[in-house]
Write a protein that holds these residues in place. Structure first.
Motif, short mmCIF file in Angstrom:
data_model
loop_
_atom_site.label_atom_id
_atom_site.label_comp_id
_atom_site.label_asym_id
_atom_site.label_seq_id
_atom_site.Cartn_x
_atom_site.Cartn_y
_atom_site.Cartn_z
N PHE A 227 0.80 -1.23 0.00
CA PHE A 227 0.00 0.00 0.00
C PHE A 227 0.83 1.27 0.00
CE2 PHE A 227 0.28 -1.33 4.50
CZ PHE A 227 0.81 -0.19 5.08
N THR A 228 2.13 1.23 0.36
CA THR A 228 2.95 2.43 0.38
C THR A 228 3.56 2.76 -0.98
OG1 THR A 228 4.97 1.22 0.98
CG2 THR A 228 3.59 2.06 2.80
N ASN A 229 3.52 1.83 -1.91
CA ASN A 229 4.22 1.99 -3.18
C ASN A 229 3.28 2.51 -4.26
OD1 ASN A 229 5.73 1.77 -5.55
ND2 ASN A 229 6.74 -0.09 -4.88
N PRO A 230 3.51 3.73 -4.78
CA PRO A 230 2.64 4.29 -5.82
C PRO A 230 2.60 3.43 -7.09
CG PRO A 230 3.96 6.02 -4.84
CD PRO A 230 4.52 4.71 -4.33
N GLY A 231 3.59 2.57 -7.28
CA GLY A 231 3.61 1.71 -8.46
C GLY A 231 2.82 0.42 -8.30
N ALA A 232 2.20 0.23 -7.14
CA ALA A 232 1.51 -1.03 -6.87
C ALA A 232 0.32 -1.26 -7.79
CB ALA A 232 1.07 -1.09 -5.41
N ASP A 233 -0.40 -0.22 -8.15
CA ASP A 233 -1.58 -0.39 -9.02
C ASP A 233 -1.16 -0.88 -10.41
OD1 ASP A 233 -3.23 0.43 -6.97
OD2 ASP A 233 -3.32 2.50 -7.65
N ARG A 234 -0.04 -0.37 -10.91
CA ARG A 234 0.45 -0.85 -12.20
C ARG A 234 0.86 -2.32 -12.12
NH1 ARG A 234 5.10 -2.20 -13.97
NH2 ARG A 234 6.20 -1.34 -12.15
N ILE A 235 1.50 -2.68 -11.03
CA ILE A 235 1.91 -4.07 -10.83
C ILE A 235 0.70 -4.99 -10.76
CG2 ILE A 235 3.00 -5.65 -9.18
CD1 ILE A 235 4.88 -3.26 -8.47
N ALA A 236 -0.35 -4.53 -10.06
CA ALA A 236 -1.58 -5.32 -9.95
C ALA A 236 -2.18 -5.57 -11.33
CB ALA A 236 -2.59 -4.59 -9.06
N SER A 237 -2.21 -4.55 -12.16
CA SER A 237 -2.79 -4.67 -13.50
C SER A 237 -1.93 -5.54 -14.41
CB SER A 237 -2.95 -3.28 -14.11
OG SER A 237 -3.43 -3.37 -15.43
N GLU A 238 -0.62 -5.34 -14.35
CA GLU A 238 0.28 -6.03 -15.27
C GLU A 238 0.45 -7.51 -14.94
OE1 GLU A 238 4.87 -5.54 -17.01
OE2 GLU A 238 3.98 -4.00 -15.71
N PHE A 239 0.48 -7.84 -13.65
CA PHE A 239 0.77 -9.21 -13.25
C PHE A 239 -0.39 -9.89 -12.52
CE2 PHE A 239 4.95 -6.99 -13.22
CZ PHE A 239 5.53 -7.67 -14.28
N ASN A 240 -1.54 -9.22 -12.46
CA ASN A 240 -2.71 -9.77 -11.79
C ASN A 240 -2.38 -10.17 -10.35
OD1 ASN A 240 -5.42 -10.57 -11.60
ND2 ASN A 240 -4.94 -12.68 -12.16
N MET A 241 -1.75 -9.24 -9.64
CA MET A 241 -1.36 -9.47 -8.25
C MET A 241 -2.29 -8.71 -7.31
SD MET A 241 2.80 -9.33 -8.39
CE MET A 241 2.93 -9.73 -6.63
N PRO A 242 -2.57 -9.27 -6.11
CA PRO A 242 -3.47 -8.60 -5.15
C PRO A 242 -2.75 -7.53 -4.34
CG PRO A 242 -2.76 -10.69 -4.25
CD PRO A 242 -2.15 -10.60 -5.63
N VAL A 243 -2.31 -6.48 -5.04
CA VAL A 243 -1.60 -5.38 -4.40
C VAL A 243 -2.27 -4.07 -4.81
CG1 VAL A 243 0.58 -6.64 -4.35
CG2 VAL A 243 0.06 -5.14 -6.29
N GLY A 244 -2.03 -3.01 -4.06
CA GLY A 244 -2.64 -1.74 -4.42
C GLY A 244 -2.14 -0.60 -3.54
N PHE A 245 -1.94 0.54 -4.14
CA PHE A 245 -1.51 1.74 -3.41
C PHE A 245 -2.68 2.35 -2.66
CE2 PHE A 245 -0.89 6.45 -3.52
CZ PHE A 245 0.17 6.51 -2.63
#
Length: 267
Positions: A227-245
């Motif tokens: 949740f602290t990483n502004p790039g988490a939403d891109r990672i979630a979309s690109e790799f289908n990972m359960p992460v989010g800023f």
């Protein structure tokens, strides 16, 4: 437990400087150092206009490796009045762009607990030796993989005033023991983090209570991993990972961290 002592070359102790940058009063250095024959790259940040020695804070990166996000956290700490060292746990320039590589690098780095401790301790000594640092006042904060690292260093009884874990794994084969943990512990986790489920949260509370550790734990309802990483939403979309800023959780955890450091370093 047998502890390996990191072998630091003469060039290491002199800080092998690869770049220097000045931003207002902030100084930053990219430094190379060696631990048991492996080369690591870290990042120092401090305010050279500040008077006297100040506490030092180690920053341990996510499983992606020592990247720009980790360096930005060091700069934020320097702006808050600390000398910060964003260390490298992987070495040899390893930096992942894909989760498979991140997983591989993390497994290699953590295959041996003595290796983990040696790499962390080497970075801690470098920070303590910096001219701006009060070597007796040191803390560490980590993100994701790094959060687990700093918690384990506290469990092992390293001479740290405090550690802060942001969305880090909380379960560990190492267990805190009463009278052994020197650091006060602060943990920030997401209530919807599938990588750190509620049983890990409950297990950490039980463990730290049994070991009589000063623990503060904050769980943010509905908040995901990273949740602290502004790039988490891109990672979630690109790799289908359960992460989010999450901006609110990021702000609350950062403000809580600064209050935590003010308290522990004043004692």
């Amino acid at each position: 437990m047998k502890t390996l002592i990191a072998t630091l070359s003469a060039t290491t102790l002199a800080f092998s400087l690869t770049s220097t940058q000045v931003i207002a009063e902030m100084q930053t250095e990219t430094v190379e150092y060696t631990v048991n024959g492996t080369t690591f790259t870290g990042y120092l940040a401090w305010d050279d206009e500040a008077d006297g020695k100040r506490p030092g804070v180690l920053v341990v990166h996510e499983w992606w490796g020592h990247n720009e996000f980790a360096r930005e956290q060091a700069e934020r700490l320097a702006a808050a009045g600390y000398t910060a060292f964003a260390l490298d746990m992987y070495g040899d320039g390893k930096l992942a762009d894909h989760p498979d590589d991140a997983q591989k690098f993390m497994k290699e780095a953590t295959r041996d607990l003595d290796q983990v401790q040696a790499r962390f301790t080497a970075a801690m000594e470098l920070l303590q030796d910096h001219e701006s640092v009060d070597s007796g006042r040191i803390a560490a904060q980590g993100y994701c993989f790094g959060g687990a690292v700093v918690l384990n260093m506290a469990r092992l009884g390293l001479d740290l005033d405090g550690v802060v874990s942001y969305h880090g794994a909380l379960a560990s084969p190492i267990k805190a023991e009463a009278g052994k943990v020197n650091a006060r512990v602060q943990v920030y986790t997401g209530g919807a983090d599938k990588m750190v489920p509620s049983d890990q949260v409950a297990g950490l509370v039980q463990e730290m209570q049994d070991a009589e550790v000063d623990l503060t734990l904050v769980s943010f309802p509905g908040v995901l991993h990273s949740f602290t990483n502004p790039g988490a939403d891109r990672i979630a979309s690109e790799f289908n990972m359960p992460v989010g800023f999450d901006q609110a959780a990021t702000d609350r955890s950062w403000n809580g961290t600064l209050e935590f450091y003010e308290t522990i370093f004043a004692e």
